[in-house]
Scaffold this motif. Structure first.
Motif, PDB file in Angstrom:
ATOM      1  N   THR A   1      -0.515 -13.127  -3.573  1.00 11.94           N
ATOM      2  CA  THR A   1      -0.061 -12.589  -2.287  1.00 11.94           C
ATOM      3  C   THR A   1       1.446 -12.396  -2.299  1.00 11.94           C
ATOM      4  OG1 THR A   1       0.113 -14.822  -1.352  1.00 11.94           O
ATOM      5  CG2 THR A   1      -1.972 -13.661  -1.005  1.00 11.94           C
TER       6      THR A   1
ATOM      7  N   ASP B   1       4.846  -9.698  -0.187  1.00 11.61           N
ATOM      8  CA  ASP B   1       5.171  -8.833   0.950  1.00 11.61           C
ATOM      9  C   ASP B   1       5.714  -7.456   0.595  1.00 11.61           C
ATOM     10  OD1 ASP B   1       4.423 -10.484   3.185  1.00 11.61           O
ATOM     11  OD2 ASP B   1       6.061 -11.812   2.607  1.00 11.61           O
ATOM     12  N   GLN B   2       6.136  -7.237  -0.625  1.00  8.05           N
ATOM     13  CA  GLN B   2       6.674  -5.939  -1.028  1.00  8.05           C
ATOM     14  C   GLN B   2       5.830  -5.352  -2.151  1.00  8.05           C
ATOM     15  OE1 GLN B   2       9.295  -4.630   0.659  1.00  8.05           O
ATOM     16  NE2 GLN B   2       9.284  -6.494   1.894  1.00  8.05           N
TER      17      GLN B   2
ATOM     18  N   TYR C   1      -4.002  -4.839   2.253  1.00  9.37           N
ATOM     19  CA  TYR C   1      -2.710  -4.841   2.932  1.00  9.37           C
ATOM     20  C   TYR C   1      -2.900  -5.152   4.408  1.00  9.37           C
ATOM     21  CZ  TYR C   1      -4.257  -0.135   4.163  1.00  9.37           C
ATOM     22  OH  TYR C   1      -4.992   0.940   4.617  1.00  9.37           O
ATOM     23  N   ASN C   2      -1.844  -5.687   5.000  1.00 13.32           N
ATOM     24  CA  ASN C   2      -1.819  -6.019   6.416  1.00 13.32           C
ATOM     25  C   ASN C   2      -0.550  -5.439   7.006  1.00 13.32           C
ATOM     26  OD1 ASN C   2      -2.205  -7.175   8.944  1.00 13.32           O
ATOM     27  ND2 ASN C   2      -1.216  -9.091   8.339  1.00 13.32           N
ATOM     28  N   CYS C   3      -0.703  -4.432   7.824  1.00 13.12           N
ATOM     29  CA  CYS C   3       0.446  -3.784   8.446  1.00 13.12           C
ATOM     30  C   CYS C   3       0.229  -3.707   9.956  1.00 13.12           C
ATOM     31  CB  CYS C   3       0.629  -2.377   7.893  1.00 13.12           C
ATOM     32  SG  CYS C   3       0.945  -2.310   6.131  1.00 13.12           S
TER      33      CYS C   3
ATOM     34  N   CYS D   1       2.447   0.935   8.251  1.00 20.39           N
ATOM     35  CA  CYS D   1       3.362   0.971   7.103  1.00 20.39           C
ATOM     36  C   CYS D   1       2.881   2.054   6.129  1.00 20.39           C
ATOM     37  CB  CYS D   1       3.459  -0.386   6.421  1.00 20.39           C
ATOM     38  SG  CYS D   1       1.871  -1.077   5.907  1.00 20.39           S
TER      39      CYS D   1
ATOM     40  N   VAL E   1       4.009   1.897   2.439  1.00 22.45           N
ATOM     41  CA  VAL E   1       3.323   0.865   1.642  1.00 22.45           C
ATOM     42  C   VAL E   1       1.936   1.354   1.251  1.00 22.45           C
ATOM     43  CG1 VAL E   1       2.295  -1.452   1.733  1.00 22.45           C
ATOM     44  CG2 VAL E   1       4.615  -1.081   2.596  1.00 22.45           C
TER      45      VAL E   1
ATOM     46  N   THR F   1       0.276 -12.485   4.560  1.00 17.69           N
ATOM     47  CA  THR F   1       1.253 -11.676   3.826  1.00 17.69           C
ATOM     48  C   THR F   1       0.885 -10.201   3.966  1.00 17.69           C
ATOM     49  OG1 THR F   1      -0.020 -11.854   1.781  1.00 17.69           O
ATOM     50  CG2 THR F   1       1.736 -13.482   2.131  1.00 17.69           C
ATOM     51  N   ARG F   2       1.778  -9.345   3.551  1.00 13.00           N
ATOM     52  CA  ARG F   2       1.529  -7.906   3.670  1.00 13.00           C
ATOM     53  C   ARG F   2       0.525  -7.421   2.626  1.00 13.00           C
ATOM     54  NH1 ARG F   2       5.941  -3.543   5.135  1.00 13.00           N
ATOM     55  NH2 ARG F   2       5.461  -4.527   7.107  1.00 13.00           N
ATOM     56  N   ILE F   3       0.569  -8.002   1.415  1.00  6.17           N
ATOM     57  CA  ILE F   3      -0.299  -7.539   0.324  1.00  6.17           C
ATOM     58  C   ILE F   3      -1.011  -8.735  -0.295  1.00  6.17           C
ATOM     59  CG2 ILE F   3      -0.342  -6.400  -1.952  1.00  6.17           C
ATOM     60  CD1 ILE F   3       2.305  -4.975  -1.007  1.00  6.17           C
TER      61      ILE F   3
END
Length: 181
Positions: free
Chosen positions: A156, A158-159, A110-112, A116, A119, A144-146
């Motif tokens: 990849t 984002d939610q 993950y990238n926050c 987050c 998440v 992306t987030r995930i």
């Protein structure tokens, strides 16, 4: 009686041309069925497939090597040891995580940039459901987030999507990718 058996056997015997046609038809049908199932198996695999960059061992993270074809990586040069399975709070170097993938692991990253915790907690709950071959770790800087990675596969988004994550893990966890020599 022997002549009678031979004559009825001859009558029951199919002409050679007809036997050849039926055998050929059966082979074609069997091949089509196998091809269809093979296509469906590959077509339904989650994530995007990427080229296999090999499994060369490198001695250190600083050792120069060819670039990876994805970020996070899905194959290529890697360290000769693996990261512990489970939940990590610090990023795992790409050269280390690739060996986990080769050993049948799945990375959930993950990238926050602005934190987050919701998440991370959801991802942690999913990953903790697996005793081994799955790692959760932050991966700063990805687009992306995930990201989910397995050997030559990436997905990849984002939610948090629990069924998508579990489906990816189910498809790839435990598949060893060491080259057979």
């Amino acid at each position: 009686m022997a002549k009678h058996d031979q004559r009825s056997k001859a009558r029951r015997r199919m002409p050679r041309r007809q036997r050849l046609f039926l055998t050929s038809a059966a082979v074609v049908v069997a091949a089509a069925v196998v091809a269809w199932f093979a296509y469906r198996a590959v077509a339904n695999l989650p994530g995007q497939q990427l080229a296999d960059l090999g499994n060369q061992h490198i001695p250190t993270v600083e050792t120069p090597h060819a670039p990876y074809n994805s970020d996070p990586p899905t194959s290529g040069p890697h360290l000769p040891y693996i990261a512990p399975w489970g939940v990590h709070t610090r990023p795992i170097p790409p050269e280390l995580q690739v060996h986990n993938l080769e050993d049948g692991g799945v990375m959930v990253q993950y990238n926050c940039p602005s934190a987050c915790p919701d998440v991370v907690e959801k991802l942690k709950a999913i990953v903790q459901g697996y005793p081994d071959r799955v790692i959760l770790a932050p991966y700063p800087g990805m687009k992306t987030r995930i990201a989910l990675t397995a050997w030559t596969r990436i997905d990849t988004f984002d939610q948090v999507d629990e069924s998508r994550i579990k489906g990816f893990i189910k498809a790839y966890r435990g598949i060893d990718h060491h080259k057979k020599g």
